[in-house]
Design a protein around this motif. Structure first.
Motif: not given
Ligand code: GDP
Ligand code: MG
Length: 600
Positions: A275-287
Motif C-alpha cells: 500500500f502507498y499513499r495516493e499521489g506518492s507511489p513507492v517501490e513495491a515489496f519484492p516477491g
C-alpha cells in the motif's frame, strides 16, 4: 514507539511443538491477556482450528514490555502452521525481522521445522532457536541442540531451553528477542509504504487488513492505493491488535497493525501487496505473487434444489478466505455445482467442514485433482482442473505432452525407517534428491514427487509405515512431462463424469480396479442390476456387478399393517436423502465420493 523500540517477530515450529502455548505465555507475561483467562490459545481463534489443534488463519498480537528501563512494542506475527499455506507463511515472515525457531526437545527437528527454517532464512531473518518441553522426562536438549547446530548452522552455545507449559525459562525469551532481532529498517520521513500480510472479513466493518508499516506513517482519513490492484481506499479506522483491535491515532513506521479501508471483499486484499499513499507511489515489496490453488475439487448439493443455498453459503465463506477459488461448473451426473481451488488438501478438508456447517447439510466433494497442463502440437496449452476436461481420444492426436506439477518433499525420520520410506516414495514415483544424517540416528531425506501422489494416501502411509515417527513437508518446484491417462467409471454402461480421475499410465489399471471395487462396496442393491466398469482411456479393464433386489421387503413382513408399512417407507425415504440419483436411475451414496477421495 520509534522504530528502534519496536520488534516484529514470529514463532515458527513443527505442529504441536508448542507455538500457541508459548504465544499464550508471552501474552500473559506482558499482561496482554490475564493469567487465569479461560480463553487459552487466544491466537487460534477459529473453531475448526481449535478442534484440530492447527492454525489455519494467522493471528497477530502486540505487547508492551519493559527491558532495562525502556518500553518496547513487540509485535508477535503468527504464521499458519501448515505447509498448505507456505506462501502465506513467507508473506507473514516478510513482515518480521526475526523469528523464534521453537523445537520440541523430545521430538527434535521435524520436517516442518526444516521447511519453516528455510522460509525464514530466505527472508533473511534473525533466527533464535528455543528448545521447548524440557519439563518432559523424554527431553534431550543437548541432543536437539546438536541437531540444530548441524542442520541449520545456528549458534547453540547459550540456547534457551524452556517449558511453555509450566512457564520455566519463558521470561528469558522476550529479552533475547529484543537483543537479537533487528529493529525494523524503517524510514519515518519517507512516503508511506506498508506490506499487507493478512486480512479477514468482519461483518460490521468489512475487510480488516493487517499491515506492516515500513516507511512513513498512516492516519485515519488518509487515502491509500494497492500497488497490485491500483484500487484506492480511505482509511476509516486503524490501530493495534492488543490482542483484540484497539484503535490508535496512527500507525508509525516500523509498526504492525490493522487497517479498515471499506474494502468489500478479501479478494481485493492480496497477501504480499504493497500500500502507498495516493499521489506518492513507492517501490513495491519484492516477491509478490497471488496465492495459487493447487488442489481442485467439485462441490455439489446432494439435492439440486439446494443449489442456491449452497451458493449463498459459499459466498459468505469465501468473503473470509480469498485463497479459495470458485468457478461454477455443471456435471452430467451431479447437475449444477462448483469447482473450488484450494492451497492443499488440508485446506480443502477444513473448508468443506466450514461449508457444511454454514450450509447445514452435507455436500458432495469429488476426488481432488491437481492442475495438469496439456500442450498441443500447435503450440497452445490448456490447464485441466477437472478430469472431465481431459482430452478425449480424438483430441489425443493433437496433444504434444501432458505436464504435471511437482514438489520437493522433505522427510525427517529415525534411520531405521530409511528402507520403508524409500519404498514409499518410490511407489509414488518419487526421485531421491538427497539424504543426510542430522544426528546418529535421524535422517533428513529429499525427494522430488508428483504433487498428485501426495494428495491422497501418502500421509496415511507415511504415518502407518513409521508408527507416526516420520514427518513430511514440501514445496512446489514447477511442472514436468508425464504419461497421463483418464480413468472413467461406467455405471450400467454410462460414464459418470464426476467419478473420472486422471492418473499416471503406470497406475491406471490398479486405480481402475480399486475404484470399481470400492464403489461396489458402498453402493446398495437397487431394483435392477447395476454393472460397474472402469475404463482407462476408453479401454474397459474391469467389471463388477451388484445384483437387483428382488422384492419389496415391506410387502412380505408387514403385509396387513398399513401404518407400520408407511412408517417404514418414510424412514427409508429419509435415508435416501443422501443418495444422488444419476441419469439412468442409478443411485450413488455420498459415501461413494468419500471413498474415492481416500486414494488408492
Ligand atoms: P502448536 O501446534 O505448535 O501451536 O502447539 P501447541 O501450543 O498447541 O501445543 C501442543 C501440545 O503440546 C499441547 O497439548 C500443549 O499443552 C503441549 N505443550 C506445549 N508446550 C509444552 C511444554 O513445554 N511442556 C509440555 N509438557 N507440553 C507442552
Ligand atoms: Mg497452534
Amino acid at each position: 514507539f520509534p522504530p528502534e523500540r519496536v520488534r516484529n517477530f514470529s514463532i515458527i515450529a513443527h505442529i504441536d511443538h508448542g507455538k500457541s502455548t508459548l504465544a499464550d505465555r508471552l501474552l500473559e507475561l506482558t499482561g496482554t491477556i490475564s493469567k487465569d483467562s479461560v480463553n487459552k490459545q487466544v491466537l487460534d481463534k477459529l473453531k475448526v482450528e481449535r478442534e484440530r489443534g492447527i492454525t489455519v488463519k494467522a493471528q497477530t498480537a502486540s505487547m508492551i514490555y519493559n527491558h532495562k528501563g525502556e518500553d518496547y512494542l513487540l509485535n508477535l506475527i503468527d504464521t499458519p502452521g501448515h505447509v498448505d499455506f507456505s506462501y502465506e507463511v513467507s508473506r507473514s515472515l516478510a513482515a518480521c525481522q526475526g523469528t523464534v525457531l521453537l523445537v520440541d526437545s523430545c521430538q527434535g527437528i521435524q520436517a516442518q521445522t526444516v521447511a519453516n527454517f528455510f522460509l525464514a532464512f530466505g527472508e533473511d531473518l534473525n533466527i533464535i532457536p528455543v528448545l521447548n518441553k524440557i519439563d518432559l522426562p523424554g527431553a534431550d536438549p543437548e541432543k536437539v541442540s546438536r541437531q540444530i547446530e548441524t542442520t541449520f548452522e545456528l549458534d547453540v552455545s547459550n540456547v534457551l531451553a524452556i517449558s511453555a507449559k509450566t512457564g520455566l525459562g519463558v521470561k528469558d525469551v522476550l529479552p533475547r528477542i529484543i537483543e537479537q532481532v533487528d529493529a525494523p529498517n524503517a524510514d519515518a520521513s519517507a512516503p508511506f509504504r506498508g506490506l499487507l500480510f493478512d486480512s479477514w472479513y468482519d461483518k460490521f466493518v468489512g475487510v480488516v487488513c493487517l499491515v506492516a508499516v515500513r516507511d512513513g506513517n498512516l492516519r485515519k482519513g488518509d487515502r491509500i492505493v494497492s500497488a497490485h490492484t491500483r484500487n484506492s481506499y480511505e482509511v476509516t479506522d486503524l490501530g493495534i491488535m492488543f490482542p483484540n483491535q484497539v484503535s490508535t491515532a496512527s500507525l508509525e513506521s516500523g509498526q504492525v497493525g490493522y487497517v479498515v479501508l471499506g474494502m468489500k471483499t478479501t479478494r481485493d486484499a492480496h497477501i504480499g501487496d504493497t500500500f502507498y499513499r495516493e499521489g506518492s507511489p513507492v517501490e513495491a515489496f519484492p516477491g509478490f505473487e497471488p496465492a495459487k490453488s493447487m488442489v481442485f475439487a467439485g462441490m455439489y448439493p446432494i439435492d439440486s434444489v439446494d443449489y442456491t443455498k449452497l451458493q449463498e453459503a459459499l459466498d459468505r465463506l469465501t468473503l473470509n478466505d480469498a485463497s479459495v477459488s470458485v468457478a461454477k461448473e455443471s456435471s452430467v451426473a451431479l447437475g449444477q455445482g462448483f469447482r473450488l481451488g484450494f492451497l492443499g488438501t488440508l485446506h480443502m478438508d477444513v473448508f468443506r467442514e466450514r461449508l457444511e456447517e454454514e450450509y447445514d447439510s452435507t455436500v458432495i466433494n469429488t476426488a481432488p485433482t491437481v492442475p495438469y497442463i496439456v500442450k498441443y502440437t500447435n503450440g497452445t496449452e490448456k490447464i485441466i482442473r477437472n478430469p472431465a476436461q481431459f482430452p478425449d481420444m480424438e483430441e489425443h492426436a493433437k496433444v504434444a505432452a501432458f505436464l504435471e506439477p511437482m514438489v520437493s518433499g522433505t522427510l525427517v525420520f529415525p534411520s531405521e525407517y530409511l528402507g520403508p520410506l524409500m519404498d514409499l516414495c518410490g511407489a509414488h514415483r518419487g526421485e531421491q534428491q538427497d539424504y543426510t544424517f542430522i544426528d546418529d540416528n535421524r535422517v533428513m531425506m529429499k525427494y522430488a514427487l508428483p504433487m498428485s501422489e501426495i494428495l491422497t494416501d501418502f500421509y496415511d502411509q507415511l504415518k502407518s509405515r513409521t508408527s507416526g515417527y516420520a514427518s513430511f513437508d514440501y514445496e512446489e518446484i514447477g511442472y514436468e512431462a508425464a504419461d497421463l491417462v483418464k480413468v472413467n467409471i461406467l455405471l450400467n454402461g454410462k460414464a459418470v463424469d464426476a467419478l473420472a480421475t486422471i492418473v499416471h499410465r503406470s497406475a491406471a489399471d490398479r486405480v481402475a480396479k480399486d475404484w470399481a471395487k470400492r464403489l461396489k462396496g458402498v453402493m446398495s442393491r437397487q431394483l435392477f442390476e447395476i454393472t460397474i466398469q472402469a475404463a482407462v482411456n476408453n479401454r474397459v479393464v474391469c467389471r463388477e456387478s451388484i445384483t437387483a433386489v428382488r422384492k419389496d421387503v415391506t410387502a412380505k413382513c408387514y403385509g396387513g399393517d398399513i401404518t407400520r408399512r408407511m412408517k417404514l417407507l418414510d424412514k427409508q425415504k429419509a435415508g435416501k436423502k443422501r443418495l444422488k440419483t444419476m441419469a439412468g436411475g442409478v443411485q450413488l451414496p455420498q459415501e461413494a465420493f468419500l471413498t474415492l477421495m481416500r486414494g488408492s
